[in-house]
Design a protein around this motif. Structure first.
Motif, mmCIF file in Angstrom:
data_model
loop_
_atom_site.group_PDB
_atom_site.id
_atom_site.type_symbol
_atom_site.label_atom_id
_atom_site.label_comp_id
_atom_site.label_asym_id
_atom_site.label_seq_id
_atom_site.Cartn_x
_atom_site.Cartn_y
_atom_site.Cartn_z
ATOM 1 N N LEU A 8 0.846 -1.190 0.000
ATOM 2 C CA LEU A 8 0.000 0.000 0.000
ATOM 3 C C LEU A 8 0.879 1.236 0.000
ATOM 4 N N LEU A 10 1.016 5.368 0.200
ATOM 5 C CA LEU A 10 0.286 6.590 0.525
ATOM 6 C C LEU A 10 1.172 7.788 0.255
ATOM 7 N N ARG A 29 -2.707 5.610 -2.891
ATOM 8 C CA ARG A 29 -3.718 6.584 -2.514
ATOM 9 C C ARG A 29 -3.068 7.868 -2.041
ATOM 10 N N ASP A 32 -4.230 9.010 2.784
ATOM 11 C CA ASP A 32 -5.445 8.613 3.488
ATOM 12 C C ASP A 32 -5.066 7.663 4.611
ATOM 13 N N GLU A 34 -6.547 6.744 7.223
ATOM 14 C CA GLU A 34 -7.546 5.783 7.684
ATOM 15 C C GLU A 34 -7.446 4.466 6.915
ATOM 16 N N GLY A 35 -6.872 4.530 5.710
ATOM 17 C CA GLY A 35 -6.743 3.332 4.902
ATOM 18 C C GLY A 35 -5.881 2.261 5.552
ATOM 19 N N THR A 38 -8.058 -0.717 7.155
ATOM 20 C CA THR A 38 -8.592 -1.762 6.269
ATOM 21 C C THR A 38 -7.474 -2.599 5.667
ATOM 22 N N TRP A 39 -6.320 -1.958 5.406
ATOM 23 C CA TRP A 39 -5.190 -2.671 4.822
ATOM 24 C C TRP A 39 -4.700 -3.777 5.781
#
Lengths: 209, 209
Positions: A8, A10, A29, A32, A34-35, A38-39
């Motif tokens: 991921l 960012l 992304r 973000d 907050e991601g 979920t990751w």
DNA sequence: GACGCCATTGTCCACAAGGACAGGTCGCGT
DNA sequence: ACGCGACCTGTCCTTGTGGACAATGGCGTC
């Protein structure tokens, strides 16, 4: 290189996003935070977070709730376009697994990711060697301190007193001798240690720089 | 992993020698420190040196002439069968590029070698995180150092210059102001930080006690 | 015993440092 | 317009610091 893990990325920086596409086909992304949640829940570990040029007043990303709660379960490589020691230390102490320059070659980044994916920490050569020197100079070295070696016993005493800020008279009182004698000892100390005055002596004694 | 580079392995331990054969088809020798010289002259870089269980009295291998003269031109991964922080710091400060456990998995060693071959430093997670914590606890916290907070921008500059031993005139020259002004700023600094003179200031600035 | 190193003290002197009075401009917020 | 804080400069003055001449006595080595 082991098999590539899902990654991921960012970053608020479009150029970096493009540049880093080679690293992974996984989501990229904007910043973000907050991601992260979920990751991690999806069972992934690897994250690259570009700290970019943080505006002076803004609270650092690693103080956010999402970072604090997920850092332990993730392997985060933080990158900065203007790395400095303070920031590096802060972000590593906040649970990141690595810290390096945003514009480092993609190969370097891949290597760093490989390392942190295997559970290790990644700290670039510059910061790391500074850390080493810093710790080395601040840690009580074994045996006689480096500065004390060329000095006589009496000179050591005087030097130590001077190095913590005592005046010549105070030192004389403490050692039960004349101020003149203190000056004589200090003169010898300055010469032997090749320093100009008591302030330089203090810095030397306390291992500054 | 990049293409494997020629690797010189120095260890007095037969078990390790066997175990490490997988790393390289290159020479494995007993702890022949002089071999570093010819290895470097042959244009090679990578070396693994097993520090083993150094006998208490013996002088560490990194104090040898051959080490001192060749460390800069080589990428040395030092391994120890009983790693401790002191030894790690010493060997890294002596020019080694990496320090890890002798019995680490061969894959880990390969990764470490890969890293140091690319010019970086390798420090295992345990030592590195201890380093970080140590530095973190000893460094004056916060982006703005503790002492600097009550000061104005100009006062900070002057204080910093004074804290590294510059004279008032030198500071005045450096900042393009009068010595008188430097004194004025310093007076304010002394009052705000509640110190008596520039030496106490220096100690405060450099975080001494 | 002579020689060297160490610790000690003396006087005289040049200068840096820091305190105690002064002042001045500039920008910013009420 | 006024006050306030940051920044800048000036002239005294006292004290601390460090260097340049010294000298003396003890103690260990050759």
């Amino acid at each position: 290189m082991s098999t590539p893990q899902p990654l991921l990325i960012l970053t608020p920086d479009d150029l970096l996003a493009t540049r880093w596409q080679a690293l992974s086909s996984s989501p990229i992304r904007a910043l973000d935070i907050e991601g992260l949640d979920t990751w991690r829940k999806a069972g992934h570990r690897l994250v690259v977070i570009d700290l970019g040029n943080r505006p002076a007043g803004a609270s650092p990303v690693w103080t956010h709730r999402a970072w604090q709660e997920n850092a332990a379960g993730l392997a985060i490589l933080a990158t900065s376009s203007r790395p400095d020691d303070e920031e590096g230390l802060a972000v590593l102490n906040a649970g990141a697994s690595g810290y390096c320059h945003s514009h480092a070659p993609v190969d370097s980044l891949r290597q760093a990711l490989d390392v942190i994916d295997s559970g290790e920490l990644w700290v670039g050569r510059a910061l790391l060697s500074r850390l080493l020197r810093l710790v080395d100079s601040r840690l009580p070295r074994a045996g006689l301190a480096d500065w004390a070696r060329p000095l006589t016993e009496r000179e050591r005493e005087v030097a130590h007193h001077a190095a913590v800020g005592e005046s010549n008279v105070a030192i004389a009182d403490a050692l039960g001798i004349t101020e003149r004698t203190v000056k004589a000892h200090l003169k010898a100390v300055f010469e032997k240690l090749e320093v100009a005055d008591r302030l330089q002596l203090a810095l030397r004694v306390h291992g500054v720089r």
